[in-house]
Design an enzyme around this catalytic site. Structure first.
Site, PDB file in Angstrom:
ATOM      1  N   CYS A   2       0.844  -1.182   0.000  1.00 49.36           N
ATOM      2  CA  CYS A   2       0.000   0.000   0.000  1.00 49.36           C
ATOM      3  C   CYS A   2       0.889   1.245   0.000  1.00 49.36           C
ATOM      4  CB  CYS A   2      -0.940   0.099   1.191  1.00 49.36           C
ATOM      5  SG  CYS A   2      -2.115  -1.247   1.270  1.00 49.36           S
ATOM      6  N   ARG A  27       4.029  -0.449  -4.687  1.00 52.35           N
ATOM      7  CA  ARG A  27       3.685  -0.950  -3.350  1.00 52.35           C
ATOM      8  C   ARG A  27       2.347  -1.683  -3.318  1.00 52.35           C
ATOM      9  NH1 ARG A  27       6.820   1.573   0.518  1.00 52.35           N
ATOM     10  NH2 ARG A  27       5.322   0.991   2.104  1.00 52.35           N
ATOM     11  N   TRP A  74      -2.664  -2.702  -1.685  1.00 54.95           N
ATOM     12  CA  TRP A  74      -2.373  -4.128  -1.805  1.00 54.95           C
ATOM     13  C   TRP A  74      -3.264  -4.778  -0.777  1.00 54.95           C
ATOM     14  CZ3 TRP A  74      -0.610  -8.303   1.053  1.00 54.95           C
ATOM     15  CH2 TRP A  74      -0.133  -9.399   0.321  1.00 54.95           C
ATOM     16  N   ASN A 100      -1.822   2.370   5.620  1.00 54.06           N
ATOM     17  CA  ASN A 100      -0.993   1.260   5.151  1.00 54.06           C
ATOM     18  C   ASN A 100      -0.629   0.463   6.389  1.00 54.06           C
ATOM     19  OD1 ASN A 100       1.054  -0.399   4.160  1.00 54.06           O
ATOM     20  ND2 ASN A 100       2.580   1.226   4.269  1.00 54.06           N
ATOM     21  N   GLY A 101      -0.981  -0.817   6.394  1.00 57.60           N
ATOM     22  CA  GLY A 101      -0.678  -1.649   7.563  1.00 57.60           C
ATOM     23  C   GLY A 101      -1.863  -2.534   7.881  1.00 57.60           C
ATOM     24  N   GLU A 487      17.544 -17.525  -7.188  1.00 60.48           N
ATOM     25  CA  GLU A 487      17.150 -16.179  -7.605  1.00 60.48           C
ATOM     26  C   GLU A 487      16.644 -16.198  -9.053  1.00 60.48           C
ATOM     27  OE1 GLU A 487      16.401 -13.546  -6.274  1.00 60.48           O
ATOM     28  OE2 GLU A 487      16.663 -11.981  -7.760  1.00 60.48           O
ATOM     29  N   LYS A 491      12.922 -15.032 -10.147  1.00 60.03           N
ATOM     30  CA  LYS A 491      12.655 -13.989 -11.153  1.00 60.03           C
ATOM     31  C   LYS A 491      11.649 -14.481 -12.180  1.00 60.03           C
ATOM     32  CE  LYS A 491      13.727 -11.193  -9.669  1.00 60.03           C
ATOM     33  NZ  LYS A 491      14.315 -11.056  -8.405  1.00 60.03           N
ATOM     34  N   GLU A 494       8.106 -14.891 -10.587  1.00 53.33           N
ATOM     35  CA  GLU A 494       7.519 -13.604 -10.194  1.00 53.33           C
ATOM     36  C   GLU A 494       6.889 -12.874 -11.374  1.00 53.33           C
ATOM     37  OE1 GLU A 494       9.875 -11.177  -6.746  1.00 53.33           O
ATOM     38  OE2 GLU A 494      11.028 -11.636  -8.524  1.00 53.33           O
ATOM     39  N   HIS A 510      17.341 -36.094  -6.092  1.00 46.46           N
ATOM     40  CA  HIS A 510      16.491 -36.504  -4.969  1.00 46.46           C
ATOM     41  C   HIS A 510      15.050 -36.030  -5.148  1.00 46.46           C
ATOM     42  CE1 HIS A 510      19.969 -38.003  -2.872  1.00 46.46           C
ATOM     43  NE2 HIS A 510      20.585 -36.862  -3.114  1.00 46.46           N
ATOM     44  N   LYS A 609       6.272  -4.483  -3.874  1.00 44.86           N
ATOM     45  CA  LYS A 609       7.717  -4.376  -3.679  1.00 44.86           C
ATOM     46  C   LYS A 609       8.098  -4.270  -2.212  1.00 44.86           C
ATOM     47  CE  LYS A 609      11.799  -2.700  -5.704  1.00 44.86           C
ATOM     48  NZ  LYS A 609      12.174  -4.086  -5.999  1.00 44.86           N
TER      49      LYS A 609
HETATM   50  C1  G6P Z   1       9.043  -8.499  -1.862  1.00 47.34           C
HETATM   51  C2  G6P Z   1       9.643  -8.027  -3.163  1.00 47.34           C
HETATM   52  C3  G6P Z   1      10.964  -8.735  -3.420  1.00 47.34           C
HETATM   53  C4  G6P Z   1      11.892  -8.548  -2.237  1.00 47.34           C
HETATM   54  C5  G6P Z   1      11.255  -8.967  -0.926  1.00 47.34           C
HETATM   55  C6  G6P Z   1      12.074  -8.537   0.267  1.00 47.34           C
HETATM   56  O1  G6P Z   1       8.652  -9.822  -1.981  1.00 47.34           O
HETATM   57  O2  G6P Z   1       8.745  -8.256  -4.232  1.00 47.34           O
HETATM   58  O3  G6P Z   1      11.569  -8.216  -4.589  1.00 47.34           O
HETATM   59  O4  G6P Z   1      13.050  -9.300  -2.441  1.00 47.34           O
HETATM   60  O5  G6P Z   1       9.973  -8.347  -0.786  1.00 47.34           O
HETATM   61  O6  G6P Z   1      12.121  -7.147   0.301  1.00 47.34           O
HETATM   62  P1  G6P Z   1      13.265  -6.282   0.934  1.00 47.34           P
HETATM   63  O7  G6P Z   1      12.856  -4.862   0.661  1.00 47.34           O
HETATM   64  O8  G6P Z   1      13.289  -6.607   2.385  1.00 47.34           O
HETATM   65  O9  G6P Z   1      14.537  -6.640   0.260  1.00 47.34           O
END
Ligand code: G6P
Length: 614
Positions: A2, A27, A74, A100-101, A487, A491, A494, A510, A609
């Site tokens: 948010c 956000r 969000w 937000n929260g 990672e 990616k 996501e 395994h 994010k």
């Molecule tokens: C969310 C974002 C990711 C990020 C993660 C941790 O899931 O979409 O891209 O890696 O949060 O966020 P931070 O700001 O703590 O790195």
């Protein structure tokens, strides 16, 4: 999660608020809304979906007013629709509030308010808070600012809030606990509020980051006044922002993610600028210098993080253990905080976070702090909550990262961890002078090598086209390339919604090997290094099951080329620095595949994010 924005002053509030919401859309983008105070009226416009939908909806509406609040959501409580969108209004139509929260005890408060005859339009916790403020005001006959303060004493949970009232149209009231909130002090006596500084920076560089349980009253006549939730007046600490406006624009790229991938030669350089000198053979991270001996003496260092940052922590574990011979444990912040972990006073806990606001990471740090551990941070966002509660830390200096899928923040985190490991290794004497010098020189030229990989973008795009219709994918790596595989898989899932898993290459047999058939792309990191031959064996196992093999290899490799369907060559580098290079082709592959599948690359579905709820 948010985003909230607010403005009060002489300018047109709608434009500022909506422009700010677009900057904060990373956000959350389930719905958007604004409330504007104009000539004694409170106009409220809310729409499901992105800010663009809201703009379309308000095309012919009255958007006048010099006071406004806006929200991009969000969803946590209640599905994403027009009614659940913020702002929320009180029953008497006097106040509008954005939040937000999460208000955890909203249900009990709501039940009590229902018995008093209040009605609710939405399913949100925020509407409950708004009506609680109305009820307190009715009972106490105080101001709305005072009523909000009393309401916040009753709520359990996290909040960043801005409220406006018809009663006092020359005032914004803002408050925070655990969710971020920045106040901007404008040049014309006007004020801004936002979840981060990005909506504010084009108007003013002077900001105040609110601390937990602080309430700010922003009054056009009385200026900025800061109070604790217990009504103790506080002195605001005004800071100067360093963000450049260009860094918030796409700069000619189709997507922020693509821009951010291409920025990496520069962001890595910015990260080590002034911290490393290969010629003079030194590395220095000013922020943590006075804690280095403690880190060396610590029985263990615990790295906590979420998402991509957790993958960076895994790379950090390899670096710290191998170079500095320091015992490291890597933990998901969300698991760590609820596991009743054993934390000792001589433990060092390092939180890694791009945003510096991730709720679980923040709470895990607070837990460690309460047990007496030393807490350090590696954050990208300057002034963020994590950077402020930690004893010390190092910023990654990657610049604002807007694309929801993290790219340049990851390589910057890995760069900081490499610098830390080298600095600790040198101080401890666990690295030879020659190795130290070689690694510094190699690190200095990593940005050029990253650029060389970016230069083969067209080739990577061609390979991407072959796998755009995959439904599953496997990513394999060994050693510090294992987190890179994780990672890479993250990616892809996501942003393209293809199911992908990262695995240690040897673990494949395994379980995941059962999934391999001619439809299954398997991405492998097979660069030269101690485990090269082992990875080649794993590659053979994939090929024996007719899997499609895409291998990242060191330039000039012949052996894997013979077996793989595609190879992506990356420049030769010290094995400790391979994560910084091998991750780039994976970022580009995911990006191209997502674009080819018509996915929203910068704002993938259901993600946000900055995850400020647990
Ligand atoms: C969310 C974002 C990711 C990020 C993660 C941790 O899931 O979409 O891209 O890696 O949060 O966020 P931070 O700001 O703590 O790195």
């Amino acid at each position: 999660m948010c985003g909230i924005v607010a403005y009060i002053g002489k300018k047109d509030a709608y434009e500022i608020v909506v422009k700010g919401l677009k900057r904060l859309e990373y956000r959350g983008y389930d719905s958007a809304g604004v409330a504007l105070l104009t000539d004694g009226n409170l106009n409220l416009y809310k729409k499901q979906g992105k800010v663009a939908n809201l703009e379309e909806f308000t095309k012919d509406k009255d958007k006048s007013g010099r006071v406004g609040i806006g929200h991009t959501r969000w969803a946590t409580h209640g599905e994403p629709n027009d009614v659940n969108a913020h702002p929320h209004m009180s029953n008497n139509g006097e106040i509008a509030l954005i939040h937000n929260g999460i208000i955890e005890n909203y249900d009990s408060i709501k039940r009590e308010l229902l018995t008093k005859g209040y009605t609710f339009q939405s399913e949100t916790d925020t509407e409950v808070l708004t009506i609680l403020v109305e009820d307190i005001k009715k009972n106490t006959n105080g101001t709305y600012a005072e009523s909000l303060r009393l309401a916040l004493q009753q709520v359990v949970g996290a909040y960043a809030i801005v409220m406006i009232s018809k009663e006092n149209p020359r005032q914004l009231i803002a408050a925070r606990k655990s969710s971020p909130l920045v106040v901007g002090i404008g040049k014309d006596g006007d004020f801004f509020c936002a979840s981060d500084a990005t909506p504010i920076v084009e108007y003013t560089k002077k900001v105040v980051y609110l601390d937990d349980e602080e309430i700010a009253v922003l009054d056009l006549d009385d200026g900025l006044k800061l109070y604790s939730i217990d009504d103790v007046q506080k002195t605001p600490y005004i800071q100067e922002l360093e963000i450049k406006l260009e860094s918030l624009e796409k700069g000619g790229y189709d997507h922020f993610m693509l821009k951010e991938i291409h920025e990496q030669p520069r962001s890595i350089t910015d990260c080590f600028r002034g911290r490393l000198n290969a010629e003079e053979a030194w590395v220095s991270l000013g922020g943590i210098k006075e804690y280095e001996q403690k880190m060396i003496d610590a029985k263990r260092i615990i790295m906590i993080a979420c998402g991509t940052s957790w993958h960076a922590a895994l790379v950090g574990e390899y670096l710290f253990e191998d170079l500095a011979r320091i015992n490291v444990e890597v933990e998901y912040a969300s698991e760590f905080r609820y596991r009743n972990p054993i934390i000792n006073e001589d433990d060092i806990v390092i939180a890694i976070s791009q945003s510096g606001e991730t709720a679980d990471t923040l709470a895990a740090l607070e837990l460690a702090k309460s047990k007496g551990a030393t807490i350090l941070g590696i954050c990208n966002v300057v002034g963020s909550s994590i950077s402020r509660i930690t004893d010390a830390g190092s910023y990654t200096h990657a610049g604002p990262e807007i694309g929801v899928a993290s790219t340049k923040a990851f390589t910057a985190q890995v760069t900081v961890l490499t610098l830390m490991a080298l600095s600790l290794a040198k101080k401890k004497g666990s690295i030879s002078d020659t190795k130290f010098r070689t690694m510094l020189s190699e690190l200095e030229i990593i940005p050029q090598k990253v650029q060389e990989i970016l230069d083969i973008n067209d080739k990577i795009k061609t390979i991407s086209a072959e796998y755009k219709d995959a439904t599953n994918a496997l990513y394999l790596g060994r050693g510090s390339s294992f987190p890179v595989a994780l990672e890479g898989a993250l990616k892809l899932k996501e942003i393209s919604y293809i199911h992908a898993e990262g695995y240690p290459a040897a673990e494949m047999k395994h379980g995941p090997i059962a999934l391999i058939d001619e439809e299954m792309p398997v991405f492998v990191i097979a660069t030269q290094g101690p485990s090269y031959e082992k990875v080649v064996s794993n590659i053979q196992e994939v090929k024996a099951r007719k899997g499609k093999l895409i291998a990242i290899v060191t330039e000039g490799d012949e052996q894997v080329k013979e077996i793989a369907d595609h190879v992506i060559e990356i420049p030769e580098a010290d094995e400790h620095l391979i994560p910084l290079l091998a991750t780039i082709p994976f970022q580009l592959l995911s990006y191209h595949i997502a674009v080819m599948r018509n996915c929203n690359v910068d704002q993938p579905r259901n993600l946000a994010k900055s995850v400020t709820v647990e």
